[in-house]
Design an enzyme around this catalytic site. Sequence first.
Site, short mmCIF file in Angstrom:
data_model
loop_
_atom_site.label_atom_id
_atom_site.label_comp_id
_atom_site.label_asym_id
_atom_site.label_seq_id
_atom_site.Cartn_x
_atom_site.Cartn_y
_atom_site.Cartn_z
CD GLU A 7 56.14 22.70 -22.06
OE1 GLU A 7 56.88 23.29 -22.85
OE2 GLU A 7 54.91 22.90 -22.01
CB SER A 137 58.69 20.96 -24.32
OG SER A 137 59.01 22.19 -23.74
CE1 TYR A 203 63.52 23.75 -24.03
CE2 TYR A 203 62.47 21.60 -24.15
CZ TYR A 203 62.38 22.97 -24.13
OH TYR A 203 61.15 23.57 -24.22
NE ARG A 242 58.90 29.68 -30.41
CZ ARG A 242 58.92 28.75 -29.44
NH1 ARG A 242 59.48 28.97 -28.28
NH2 ARG A 242 58.36 27.58 -29.64
CG ASP A 244 56.10 26.72 -32.88
OD1 ASP A 244 56.65 27.74 -32.46
OD2 ASP A 244 56.00 25.67 -32.22
CD GLU A 257 53.00 24.96 -30.40
OE1 GLU A 257 52.12 24.88 -29.53
OE2 GLU A 257 54.18 24.62 -30.22
CG ASN A 259 54.79 27.95 -28.60
OD1 ASN A 259 54.48 26.88 -28.11
ND2 ASN A 259 55.28 28.06 -29.84
N GLY A 263 59.62 29.77 -24.36
CA GLY A 263 60.84 29.61 -23.56
C GLY A 263 61.58 30.94 -23.45
N1 LIG Z 1 52.39 18.83 -39.12
C1 LIG Z 1 53.69 18.83 -38.90
N2 LIG Z 1 54.56 18.72 -39.95
C2 LIG Z 1 55.90 18.70 -39.75
N3 LIG Z 1 56.49 18.77 -38.53
C3 LIG Z 1 55.68 18.87 -37.45
C4 LIG Z 1 54.24 18.92 -37.58
N4 LIG Z 1 53.72 19.02 -36.34
C5 LIG Z 1 54.75 19.05 -35.48
N5 LIG Z 1 55.94 18.96 -36.13
C6 LIG Z 1 57.28 18.93 -35.49
O1 LIG Z 1 57.10 18.70 -34.09
C7 LIG Z 1 57.49 19.84 -33.31
C8 LIG Z 1 56.53 20.05 -32.15
O2 LIG Z 1 55.23 20.23 -32.61
P1 LIG Z 1 54.27 21.37 -32.07
O3 LIG Z 1 52.94 21.18 -32.71
O4 LIG Z 1 54.89 22.71 -32.25
O5 LIG Z 1 54.12 20.99 -30.53
P2 LIG Z 1 54.78 21.56 -29.19
O6 LIG Z 1 53.68 22.34 -28.53
O7 LIG Z 1 55.14 20.36 -28.40
O8 LIG Z 1 55.94 22.43 -29.57
C9 LIG Z 1 57.51 20.98 -34.31
O9 LIG Z 1 58.37 22.00 -33.87
C10 LIG Z 1 57.96 20.27 -35.59
O10 LIG Z 1 59.36 20.02 -35.57
MG LIG Z 2 55.92 24.01 -30.90
#
Ligand SMILES: Nc1ncnc2c1ncn2[C@@H]1O[C@H](COP(=O)(O)OP(=O)(O)O)[C@@H](O)[C@H]1O
Ligand SMILES: [Mg+2]
Length: 301
Positions: A7, A137, A203, A242, A244, A257, A259, A263
């Site tokens: 990243e 990301s 991005y 932040r 998610d 998760e 963060n 960003g």
């Molecule tokens: N279990 C899930 N169900 C639906 N969408 C998911 C799921 N896991 C990840 N995503 C999608 O993938 C993106 C990135 O996943 P995430 O676990 O937040 O990893 P990163 O640390 O790369 O942001 C999320 O913002 C979402 O759009």
């Molecule tokens: Mg994420």
Amino acid sequence: MGGLSSEREVSLASGNAILKALTEKGYHAVAIDVGRDVAEKIHDHDIDVAFIALHGKYGEDGAVQGMLEVMGIPYTGSGVLASALGMNKTISKQVFRSKGLLVGPYEVIYAGAADRVHAILEEIKFPAVIKPHAEGSSVGVSIVFKKEDVAPATELAFEYGDEILIEKFIKGKEVQVGVLGERALGAIEIVPKDSFYSYKAKYEQGMSEHFFPARLPDAVYKRTLEAGLAAHRALGCRGYSRVDFIIDESGAPYILEVNTLPGMTATSLLPDIARGAGMSFPELVEEILRLALWSKPTVSA
Ligand SMILES: Nc1ncnc2c1ncn2[C@@H]1O[C@H](COP(=O)(O)OP(=O)(O)O)[C@@H](O)[C@H]1O
Ligand SMILES: [Mg+2]
């Protein structure tokens, strides 16, 4: 800023935006591009406090935080343990569950046991999400819809480490909560133009739409804010984060998760949330700085 992770580019964007805001606010700030020689550079600049604008490995996982602790330099954001927990999607899920937060069905696969993925998918079913356990990301994240998608997605995720996650794809709204100090600032809704919130959707201009506040019924919005703050506290985060979520059709907030170093470009999500809550980008940056521990341990010469 910068650093050695996947990243790096995003981090440079965050770092430059923060640098500009700090300068505008009258601070004497210098940019330090983090490489293996970061300790020497920090020493040469004789800084009072480190504003960490790194993302991913070494920056967001407690490594740089540990180095700064040893050097006796205060820094913004979470400490060593919370950073390490936040970066590890497997361990953080266990912590979230133990605190009663909603975590969707998932399984962990270690390198060498990649063939387990098919048995796991019999349980979890399509669509599913395959991702590295410690990236950001959306790097290495794939949504798999059918059998043929599985092998390439598994290989891709293993490129980033020897542990990957298979998660049930939670269908719903993508909502992220900004936490600042001891307060959930608000929740923003993201509508990606891609099939999920991919690197590209994150991005590239115009690849996602943001709605602030998230378009949720009041009770669901409130519950999501509470879950965001609870997740921040569960990991023991400091300063800001932040969180998610995917909010499913019944309004249940499934956490993806936390963060710990989100960003921080002027158009990133946390700054967007802060703006919605009446706080400009420079004000947000200054508040994060204020929340850093200023007490510098006395290091005897
Ligand atoms: N279990 C899930 N169900 C639906 N969408 C998911 C799921 N896991 C990840 N995503 C999608 O993938 C993106 C990135 O996943 P995430 O676990 O937040 O990893 P990163 O640390 O790369 O942001 C999320 O913002 C979402 O759009
Ligand atoms: Mg994420």
